[in-house]
Design a protein around this motif. Sequence first.
Motif, PDB file in Angstrom:
ATOM      1  N   LEU A  64       0.845  -1.190   0.000  1.00 55.23           N
ATOM      2  CA  LEU A  64       0.000   0.000   0.000  1.00 55.23           C
ATOM      3  C   LEU A  64       0.884   1.244   0.000  1.00 55.23           C
ATOM      4  CD1 LEU A  64      -3.199   0.477   2.203  1.00 55.23           C
ATOM      5  CD2 LEU A  64      -1.738   2.379   1.507  1.00 55.23           C
ATOM      6  N   MET A  65       0.842   1.956  -1.120  1.00 53.81           N
ATOM      7  CA  MET A  65       1.607   3.188  -1.272  1.00 53.81           C
ATOM      8  C   MET A  65       0.719   4.386  -0.950  1.00 53.81           C
ATOM      9  SD  MET A  65       4.657   2.295  -2.465  1.00 53.81           S
ATOM     10  CE  MET A  65       5.508   1.007  -3.410  1.00 53.81           C
ATOM     11  N   ALA A  66       1.249   5.351  -0.188  1.00 51.51           N
ATOM     12  CA  ALA A  66       0.472   6.532   0.203  1.00 51.51           C
ATOM     13  C   ALA A  66       1.190   7.808  -0.204  1.00 51.51           C
ATOM     14  CB  ALA A  66       0.234   6.531   1.716  1.00 51.51           C
ATOM     15  N   ALA A  67       0.398   8.766  -0.710  1.00 49.74           N
ATOM     16  CA  ALA A  67       0.956  10.058  -1.109  1.00 49.74           C
ATOM     17  C   ALA A  67      -0.171  11.071  -1.250  1.00 49.74           C
ATOM     18  CB  ALA A  67       1.727   9.940  -2.428  1.00 49.74           C
ATOM     19  N   ASP A  68       0.178  12.332  -1.129  1.00 51.17           N
ATOM     20  CA  ASP A  68      -0.788  13.418  -1.298  1.00 51.17           C
ATOM     21  C   ASP A  68      -0.735  13.977  -2.713  1.00 51.17           C
ATOM     22  OD1 ASP A  68      -2.412  14.088   1.078  1.00 51.17           O
ATOM     23  OD2 ASP A  68      -0.468  14.172   2.079  1.00 51.17           O
ATOM     24  N   ALA A  78     -14.552  14.285  -2.133  1.00 46.09           N
ATOM     25  CA  ALA A  78     -15.513  14.528  -1.052  1.00 46.09           C
ATOM     26  C   ALA A  78     -14.816  14.726   0.295  1.00 46.09           C
ATOM     27  CB  ALA A  78     -16.498  13.360  -0.959  1.00 46.09           C
ATOM     28  N   PHE A  79     -13.513  14.428   0.347  1.00 46.61           N
ATOM     29  CA  PHE A  79     -12.769  14.518   1.600  1.00 46.61           C
ATOM     30  C   PHE A  79     -11.625  15.515   1.469  1.00 46.61           C
ATOM     31  CE2 PHE A  79     -14.710  10.326   1.722  1.00 46.61           C
ATOM     32  CZ  PHE A  79     -15.187  10.265   3.024  1.00 46.61           C
ATOM     33  N   PRO A  80     -11.248  16.192   2.558  1.00 43.54           N
ATOM     34  CA  PRO A  80     -10.108  17.119   2.526  1.00 43.54           C
ATOM     35  C   PRO A  80      -8.788  16.362   2.458  1.00 43.54           C
ATOM     36  CG  PRO A  80     -10.975  16.945   4.750  1.00 43.54           C
ATOM     37  CD  PRO A  80     -11.920  16.179   3.872  1.00 43.54           C
ATOM     38  N   ALA A  81      -7.746  17.077   2.047  1.00 41.73           N
ATOM     39  CA  ALA A  81      -6.443  16.447   1.816  1.00 41.73           C
ATOM     40  C   ALA A  81      -5.862  15.807   3.065  1.00 41.73           C
ATOM     41  CB  ALA A  81      -5.469  17.482   1.259  1.00 41.73           C
ATOM     42  N   GLU A  82      -6.179  16.348   4.253  1.00 44.69           N
ATOM     43  CA  GLU A  82      -5.580  15.793   5.477  1.00 44.69           C
ATOM     44  C   GLU A  82      -6.043  14.370   5.773  1.00 44.69           C
ATOM     45  OE1 GLU A  82      -8.712  18.934   6.846  1.00 44.69           O
ATOM     46  OE2 GLU A  82      -7.194  18.716   5.264  1.00 44.69           O
ATOM     47  N   VAL A  83      -7.058  13.904   5.077  1.00 45.26           N
ATOM     48  CA  VAL A  83      -7.540  12.535   5.292  1.00 45.26           C
ATOM     49  C   VAL A  83      -6.488  11.504   4.867  1.00 45.26           C
ATOM     50  CG1 VAL A  83      -9.271  10.830   4.549  1.00 45.26           C
ATOM     51  CG2 VAL A  83      -9.989  13.120   5.248  1.00 45.26           C
ATOM     52  N   THR A  84      -5.613  11.872   3.948  1.00 49.36           N
ATOM     53  CA  THR A  84      -4.531  10.942   3.576  1.00 49.36           C
ATOM     54  C   THR A  84      -3.714  10.565   4.812  1.00 49.36           C
ATOM     55  OG1 THR A  84      -4.367  11.871   1.347  1.00 49.36           O
ATOM     56  CG2 THR A  84      -2.494  10.579   2.135  1.00 49.36           C
ATOM     57  N   GLU A  85      -3.245  11.573   5.535  1.00 47.84           N
ATOM     58  CA  GLU A  85      -2.479  11.327   6.756  1.00 47.84           C
ATOM     59  C   GLU A  85      -3.304  10.565   7.782  1.00 47.84           C
ATOM     60  OE1 GLU A  85      -0.525  13.821  10.520  1.00 47.84           O
ATOM     61  OE2 GLU A  85      -1.527  14.882   8.870  1.00 47.84           O
ATOM     62  N   GLN A  86      -4.544  10.980   7.977  1.00 50.91           N
ATOM     63  CA  GLN A  86      -5.396  10.340   8.976  1.00 50.91           C
ATOM     64  C   GLN A  86      -5.638   8.870   8.664  1.00 50.91           C
ATOM     65  OE1 GLN A  86      -8.762  12.949   8.807  1.00 50.91           O
ATOM     66  NE2 GLN A  86      -7.719  14.621   9.883  1.00 50.91           N
ATOM     67  N   MET A  87      -5.815   8.557   7.379  1.00 50.30           N
ATOM     68  CA  MET A  87      -6.041   7.158   7.005  1.00 50.30           C
ATOM     69  C   MET A  87      -4.781   6.321   7.179  1.00 50.30           C
ATOM     70  SD  MET A  87      -9.094   6.291   6.400  1.00 50.30           S
ATOM     71  CE  MET A  87      -8.707   4.682   5.687  1.00 50.30           C
ATOM     72  N   VAL A  88      -3.614   6.908   6.989  1.00 45.40           N
ATOM     73  CA  VAL A  88      -2.384   6.154   7.245  1.00 45.40           C
ATOM     74  C   VAL A  88      -2.322   5.744   8.711  1.00 45.40           C
ATOM     75  CG1 VAL A  88       0.143   6.259   7.303  1.00 45.40           C
ATOM     76  CG2 VAL A  88      -1.099   7.155   5.323  1.00 45.40           C
ATOM     77  N   TYR A  89      -2.681   6.643   9.607  1.00 44.08           N
ATOM     78  CA  TYR A  89      -2.736   6.279  11.027  1.00 44.08           C
ATOM     79  C   TYR A  89      -3.784   5.183  11.261  1.00 44.08           C
ATOM     80  CZ  TYR A  89       0.349  10.027  12.599  1.00 44.08           C
ATOM     81  OH  TYR A  89       1.449  10.838  12.829  1.00 44.08           O
ATOM     82  N   ALA A 118       2.534  14.974   5.574  1.00 43.36           N
ATOM     83  CA  ALA A 118       2.945  14.892   6.975  1.00 43.36           C
ATOM     84  C   ALA A 118       4.175  14.008   7.140  1.00 43.36           C
ATOM     85  CB  ALA A 118       1.799  14.341   7.811  1.00 43.36           C
ATOM     86  N   ASP A 119       4.912  14.256   8.201  1.00 44.87           N
ATOM     87  CA  ASP A 119       6.013  13.382   8.605  1.00 44.87           C
ATOM     88  C   ASP A 119       5.538  12.528   9.769  1.00 44.87           C
ATOM     89  OD1 ASP A 119       8.021  14.236   6.793  1.00 44.87           O
ATOM     90  OD2 ASP A 119       8.273  16.061   7.978  1.00 44.87           O
ATOM     91  N   PHE A 120       5.644  11.233   9.634  1.00 47.01           N
ATOM     92  CA  PHE A 120       5.172  10.325  10.672  1.00 47.01           C
ATOM     93  C   PHE A 120       6.273  10.075  11.698  1.00 47.01           C
ATOM     94  CE2 PHE A 120       2.685   9.355   6.866  1.00 47.01           C
ATOM     95  CZ  PHE A 120       1.405   9.535   7.368  1.00 47.01           C
ATOM     96  N   PRO A 121       5.900   9.933  12.965  1.00 47.10           N
ATOM     97  CA  PRO A 121       6.910   9.720  14.005  1.00 47.10           C
ATOM     98  C   PRO A 121       7.617   8.377  13.849  1.00 47.10           C
ATOM     99  CG  PRO A 121       4.678   9.488  14.908  1.00 47.10           C
ATOM    100  CD  PRO A 121       4.526  10.011  13.521  1.00 47.10           C
ATOM    101  N   ALA A 122       8.809   8.326  14.351  1.00 44.94           N
ATOM    102  CA  ALA A 122       9.587   7.084  14.302  1.00 44.94           C
ATOM    103  C   ALA A 122       8.897   6.004  15.122  1.00 44.94           C
ATOM    104  CB  ALA A 122      10.996   7.336  14.833  1.00 44.94           C
ATOM    105  N   GLY A 123       9.152   4.774  14.746  1.00 45.32           N
ATOM    106  CA  GLY A 123       8.610   3.652  15.497  1.00 45.32           C
ATOM    107  C   GLY A 123       7.339   3.076  14.936  1.00 45.32           C
ATOM    108  N   LYS A 130       9.748   8.611   1.320  1.00 51.54           N
ATOM    109  CA  LYS A 130       9.176   9.858   0.826  1.00 51.54           C
ATOM    110  C   LYS A 130      10.077  10.505  -0.227  1.00 51.54           C
ATOM    111  CE  LYS A 130       7.466  12.459   4.087  1.00 51.54           C
ATOM    112  NZ  LYS A 130       6.034  12.098   4.147  1.00 51.54           N
ATOM    113  N   ILE A 131       9.506  10.798  -1.369  1.00 53.59           N
ATOM    114  CA  ILE A 131      10.218  11.443  -2.464  1.00 53.59           C
ATOM    115  C   ILE A 131      10.044  12.957  -2.397  1.00 53.59           C
ATOM    116  CG2 ILE A 131      10.307  11.653  -4.989  1.00 53.59           C
ATOM    117  CD1 ILE A 131       9.332   8.621  -4.937  1.00 53.59           C
TER     118      ILE A 131
END
Length: 358
Positions: A64-68, A78-89, A118-123, A130-131
């Motif tokens: 599963l590749m994720a990018a904005d 129908a969804f705002p761009a921040e949903v990409t980050e939220q769905m990764v979580y 967004a930058d995701f925390p380590a761990g 990220k390119i």
Amino acid sequence: MKSLESIIRSIEPLNQDSMLLTQQRLDSLTKPPGSLAVLEKMACQLAGIQGKLPITLPNKAILLMAADHGVAVEGVSAFPAEVTEQMVYNFVNGGAAINVLARHANARLILVDVGVKADFPAGLPIRRRKIRKGTDNMRYRPAMERPEVLQALQTGMDMVNELADDGIEVIGLGEMGIANTTASSAITSLLAGKPPAQVVGRGTGIEQKVISQKIRVIEEAVARHKPDPHDVIDVLAKVGGLEIAALAGAVLGAAARRILIILDGFISSAAVLAAYRLCNSVQPYLLASHLSEEPGHAAILQALGLEPCIRLNMRLGEGTGAALGMTLLDAAVKIVNEMATFGEAKVAEAYNAGDKEV
């Protein structure tokens, strides 16, 4: 690290002897010849890829590749761009549909950040590749630079090599990126030779006025940047997405490593179409899990010469259809290996209905 050209050159045909012997085995089982249809085709395809008999239940992963996407600001989702980050979580926490279906299919879920803002925390269990932090807004600027597309392709190939070295034999394609149906529609329009109005669908559930906006944005982007349909890298750079390009690279890498590639829906299939246009030798390694409700998906499958295994009217993405396809693949393997032959079951192989009343 192998180059794109060397990966393409290394893709080999399927093992025809294994496919023939598997079909002969299927024809000897206690059923009318060909009566399990798609399951039989899946079994033979896997035999051609594994090149051994008997075929075995494969080790599986959903990549599963994720990018904005910069074009999200144009109101095409129908969804705002921040949903990409939220769905990764959500993926990390195991709460998304793909988490459920990957577990159901006994497949590993591999999350890769190739371009989330967004930058995701380590761990966290996220592969950090990220390119750049999302693409530019294709309506006014090319989505990416050509070197960034090549880097994304290489990222996909590298990820598959890691999985292959870890014993993965089947890869399902998944993605996450708000507005990526817009990029996929633009890619499909150019590479399948269809006007945008024929390939743009509801995506996240948008209304007709938003569909019209999406079509308009794609038409303006194509008119402004003039992507060359005969140059896949140019198409991906001008109207594509980082996750789409990375998935295209994964397809090439998987075929080179003799890994079965299970398509999901519209977005991942747009990536497959890009890979196919780069190298049509990937086609025997492709398996279409389902037919999406997105109208562009049918155009892609037609261009690839593929028939979907199932039709469930789905349009979620994430790799959900690919996960379901994996469960069918497991069923096909078990049919070959566990079903009795006519001889073993002492069942007559043919019955002349003209000899007796039924």
